[in-house]
Design a protein around this motif. Structure first.
Motif, PDB file in Angstrom:
ATOM      1  N   HIS A 204      69.327  -4.230  22.564  1.00  0.00           N
ATOM      2  CA  HIS A 204      70.251  -5.544  22.342  1.00  0.00           C
ATOM      3  C   HIS A 204      70.012  -5.904  20.874  1.00  0.00           C
ATOM      4  O   HIS A 204      69.276  -5.301  20.008  1.00  0.00           O
ATOM      5  N   HIS A 205      70.719  -6.960  20.704  1.00  0.00           N
ATOM      6  CA  HIS A 205      70.533  -7.518  19.217  1.00  0.00           C
ATOM      7  C   HIS A 205      70.525  -9.071  19.347  1.00  0.00           C
ATOM      8  O   HIS A 205      71.261  -9.817  19.993  1.00  0.00           O
ATOM      9  N   ASP A 206      69.367  -9.532  18.627  1.00  0.00           N
ATOM     10  CA  ASP A 206      69.526 -11.109  18.678  1.00  0.00           C
ATOM     11  C   ASP A 206      69.562 -11.526  17.288  1.00  0.00           C
ATOM     12  O   ASP A 206      69.407 -12.980  17.052  1.00  0.00           O
ATOM     13  N   GLY A 207      69.984 -10.700  16.398  1.00  0.00           N
ATOM     14  CA  GLY A 207      70.244 -11.299  14.888  1.00  0.00           C
ATOM     15  C   GLY A 207      71.181 -10.356  13.937  1.00  0.00           C
ATOM     16  O   GLY A 207      71.652  -9.654  14.740  1.00  0.00           O
ATOM     17  N   SER A 208      71.142 -10.795  12.772  1.00  0.00           N
ATOM     18  CA  SER A 208      71.967  -9.714  11.998  1.00  0.00           C
ATOM     19  C   SER A 208      71.488 -10.115  10.592  1.00  0.00           C
ATOM     20  O   SER A 208      70.615 -11.119  10.241  1.00  0.00           O
ATOM     21  N   LEU A 209      71.440  -9.320   9.689  1.00  0.00           N
ATOM     22  CA  LEU A 209      71.060  -9.308   8.180  1.00  0.00           C
ATOM     23  C   LEU A 209      71.497 -10.797   7.666  1.00  0.00           C
ATOM     24  O   LEU A 209      72.649 -11.007   7.531  1.00  0.00           O
ATOM     25  N   SER A 210      70.625 -11.301   7.357  1.00  0.00           N
ATOM     26  CA  SER A 210      70.699 -12.793   6.875  1.00  0.00           C
ATOM     27  C   SER A 210      71.155 -12.653   4.968  1.00  0.00           C
ATOM     28  O   SER A 210      70.460 -12.408   4.673  1.00  0.00           O
ATOM     29  N   PRO A 215      70.048 -21.570   7.208  1.00  0.00           N
ATOM     30  CA  PRO A 215      70.179 -20.985   8.699  1.00  0.00           C
ATOM     31  C   PRO A 215      71.483 -21.471   9.328  1.00  0.00           C
ATOM     32  O   PRO A 215      71.851 -20.617   9.912  1.00  0.00           O
ATOM     33  N   GLU A 216      71.831 -22.579   8.924  1.00  0.00           N
ATOM     34  CA  GLU A 216      72.839 -23.197  10.016  1.00  0.00           C
ATOM     35  C   GLU A 216      74.254 -22.456   9.724  1.00  0.00           C
ATOM     36  O   GLU A 216      75.056 -22.679  10.511  1.00  0.00           O
ATOM     37  N   HIS A 217      74.362 -21.951   8.538  1.00  0.00           N
ATOM     38  CA  HIS A 217      75.633 -21.339   8.233  1.00  0.00           C
ATOM     39  C   HIS A 217      75.136 -19.671   8.082  1.00  0.00           C
ATOM     40  O   HIS A 217      76.266 -18.820   7.841  1.00  0.00           O
ATOM     41  N   GLU A 218      74.253 -19.176   8.866  1.00  0.00           N
ATOM     42  CA  GLU A 218      74.048 -17.841   8.862  1.00  0.00           C
ATOM     43  C   GLU A 218      74.606 -17.138  10.107  1.00  0.00           C
ATOM     44  O   GLU A 218      74.815 -15.764   9.880  1.00  0.00           O
ATOM     45  N   GLY A 219      75.166 -18.046  10.914  1.00  0.00           N
ATOM     46  CA  GLY A 219      75.552 -17.239  12.228  1.00  0.00           C
ATOM     47  C   GLY A 219      76.761 -16.394  11.923  1.00  0.00           C
ATOM     48  O   GLY A 219      78.016 -16.555  12.875  1.00  0.00           O
ATOM     49  N   ARG A 220      76.610 -15.390  11.208  1.00  0.00           N
ATOM     50  CA  ARG A 220      77.616 -14.337  10.768  1.00  0.00           C
ATOM     51  C   ARG A 220      77.813 -13.469  12.172  1.00  0.00           C
ATOM     52  O   ARG A 220      79.027 -13.172  12.665  1.00  0.00           O
ATOM     53  N   ALA A 221      76.913 -13.248  12.960  1.00  0.00           N
ATOM     54  CA  ALA A 221      77.029 -12.558  14.191  1.00  0.00           C
ATOM     55  C   ALA A 221      76.541 -13.441  15.374  1.00  0.00           C
ATOM     56  O   ALA A 221      75.513 -13.782  15.437  1.00  0.00           O
ATOM     57  N   ASP A 222      77.465 -13.848  16.211  1.00  0.00           N
ATOM     58  CA  ASP A 222      77.188 -14.488  17.486  1.00  0.00           C
ATOM     59  C   ASP A 222      76.598 -13.478  18.551  1.00  0.00           C
ATOM     60  O   ASP A 222      77.191 -12.637  19.016  1.00  0.00           O
ATOM     61  N   ARG A 223      75.286 -13.956  18.920  1.00  0.00           N
ATOM     62  CA  ARG A 223      74.586 -13.384  20.071  1.00  0.00           C
ATOM     63  C   ARG A 223      74.581 -14.114  21.263  1.00  0.00           C
ATOM     64  O   ARG A 223      73.734 -13.557  22.034  1.00  0.00           O
ATOM     65  N   SER A 224      75.500 -14.885  21.626  1.00  0.00           N
ATOM     66  CA  SER A 224      75.474 -15.805  22.719  1.00  0.00           C
ATOM     67  C   SER A 224      75.836 -14.900  24.116  1.00  0.00           C
ATOM     68  O   SER A 224      75.426 -15.032  24.850  1.00  0.00           O
ATOM     69  N   GLN A 225      76.621 -13.769  23.751  1.00  0.00           N
ATOM     70  CA  GLN A 225      76.860 -12.957  24.789  1.00  0.00           C
ATOM     71  C   GLN A 225      75.747 -12.187  25.498  1.00  0.00           C
ATOM     72  O   GLN A 225      75.453 -12.278  26.530  1.00  0.00           O
ATOM     73  N   THR A 226      74.705 -12.054  24.413  1.00  0.00           N
ATOM     74  CA  THR A 226      73.464 -10.960  24.962  1.00  0.00           C
ATOM     75  C   THR A 226      72.866 -12.122  25.734  1.00  0.00           C
ATOM     76  O   THR A 226      72.035 -11.886  26.658  1.00  0.00           O
ATOM     77  N   ILE A 227      72.699 -13.295  25.086  1.00  0.00           N
ATOM     78  CA  ILE A 227      71.591 -14.337  25.782  1.00  0.00           C
ATOM     79  C   ILE A 227      72.214 -14.714  27.319  1.00  0.00           C
ATOM     80  O   ILE A 227      71.422 -14.627  28.321  1.00  0.00           O
ATOM     81  N   ALA A 228      73.650 -14.788  27.434  1.00  0.00           N
ATOM     82  CA  ALA A 228      74.159 -15.191  28.807  1.00  0.00           C
ATOM     83  C   ALA A 228      73.708 -13.749  29.486  1.00  0.00           C
ATOM     84  O   ALA A 228      73.626 -14.018  30.800  1.00  0.00           O
ATOM     85  N   ALA A 229      74.175 -12.684  29.032  1.00  0.00           N
ATOM     86  CA  ALA A 229      73.979 -11.658  29.901  1.00  0.00           C
ATOM     87  C   ALA A 229      72.466 -11.203  30.483  1.00  0.00           C
ATOM     88  O   ALA A 229      72.234 -11.060  31.538  1.00  0.00           O
ATOM     89  N   LEU A 230      71.634 -11.787  29.606  1.00  0.00           N
ATOM     90  CA  LEU A 230      69.891 -11.616  29.866  1.00  0.00           C
ATOM     91  C   LEU A 230      69.731 -12.385  31.190  1.00  0.00           C
ATOM     92  O   LEU A 230      69.048 -12.273  32.222  1.00  0.00           O
ATOM     93  N   ARG A 231      70.269 -13.924  31.176  1.00  0.00           N
ATOM     94  CA  ARG A 231      70.121 -14.660  32.221  1.00  0.00           C
ATOM     95  C   ARG A 231      70.834 -14.238  33.401  1.00  0.00           C
ATOM     96  O   ARG A 231      70.383 -14.384  34.447  1.00  0.00           O
ATOM     97  N   SER A 232      71.978 -13.477  33.344  1.00  0.00           N
ATOM     98  CA  SER A 232      72.487 -12.791  34.499  1.00  0.00           C
ATOM     99  C   SER A 232      71.781 -11.774  35.141  1.00  0.00           C
ATOM    100  O   SER A 232      71.299 -11.772  36.153  1.00  0.00           O
TER     101      SER A 232
END
Ligand SMILES: [Zn+2]
Length: 255
Positions: A204-210, A215-232
């Motif tokens: 999995h991937h939880d980040g990307s090269l900053s 930090p608030e502007h760093e969200g170049r890569a969105d990992r929300s799907q990873t987190i939702a998949a984990l919960r599932s």
């Protein structure tokens, strides 16, 4: 492509470095030489944790946005994972590194800046790995990690020589969820649920090269799907009787 490197536990460092420059990505007898005693370590693709044990791994963090959300899911189900971190991100977000360690998870080295290793000199590959070891030791509890994963899983000879030198075990994976492409929560979860077995290592991937100082502007890569998949899928795997382990051994640091 990496199976013949153990043939020469010799000391032909200069020759090996020269070959790496001339023939990046080519494994030859000369490339297989090493400057440290003993053979280069084998790349591991499965975890040895007994029946129904598998390992979750998270690359390219730490992220101040997504890593804490991954940790919350792991905490909820009381499971352990391994985080292959980038040194540059660890230096920028040391509090996230500390939280990962304090919550009982394992750190791995994923290079400083996620370069394409085959394009680098052997000395630069070594530096990418050493600097990351140093920052993870500094921010994560005093000891360097015991695990290494090359960017993209492409373990060039120079990286394996550095692994031997620094006591790092090279770890790949057996299930690539391709979560970094944001293929959809169901596809990420299905990739794990359809292929999980004893010894699986899930990527999995939880980040990307900053690259941003904010930090608030760093969200170049969105990992929300990873987190939702984990919960599932995590509760489904637990229901099937799986246990979550780490490639680290009990004698390794951070365990
Ligand atoms: Zn990576």
């Amino acid at each position: 492509m990496i199976n013949d490197r153990n043939a020469l536990p010799g000391r032909r460092l200069l020759l090996a470095a020269g070959m790496s420059l001339l023939c990046p990505g080519t494994v030859t007898g000369a490339d297989a030489a090493t400057d440290v005693p003993g053979p280069a370590p084998e790349v591991e693709r499965l975890v040895r944790g007994g029946p129904m044990a598998l390992a979750l791994t998270f690359d390219d963090g730490p992220s101040p946005i997504y890593t804490p959300r991954v940790l919350a899911v792991l905490r909820r189900y009381r499971i352990t994972a391994t985080f292959f971190m980038l040194g540059a991100n660890a230096e920028r977000y040391p509090w996230v590194v500390r939280q990962v360690v304090e919550e009982g998870h394992v750190l791995g080295n994923h290079t400083w800046s996620h370069p394409t290793l085959r394009l680098l000199t052997a000395a630069t590959v070594r530096d990418e790995i050493q600097r990351t070891n140093d920052v993870l030791a500094r921010t994560g509890g005093g000891r360097p990690p015991a695990l290494f994963r090359a960017p993209g899983g492409r373990f060039v000879p120079a990286a394996l020589r550095a692994c031997a030198e620094f006591g790092l075990r090279p770890i790949r994976w057996s299930i690539d969820t391709a979560d970094w492409t944001n293929p959809g929560v169901d596809r990420i979860a299905d990739a794990v649920l359809s292929r999980a077995g004893t010894g699986s290592i899930v990527l999995h991937h939880d980040g990307s090269l900053s690259r941003s100082a904010v930090p608030e502007h760093e969200g170049r890569a969105d990992r929300s799907q990873t987190i939702a998949a984990l919960r599932s899928y995590v509760p489904q795997l637990l229901d099937r009787g799986y246990r979550f382990t780490t490639p680290a051994r009990p004698t390794d640091p951070f365990v």
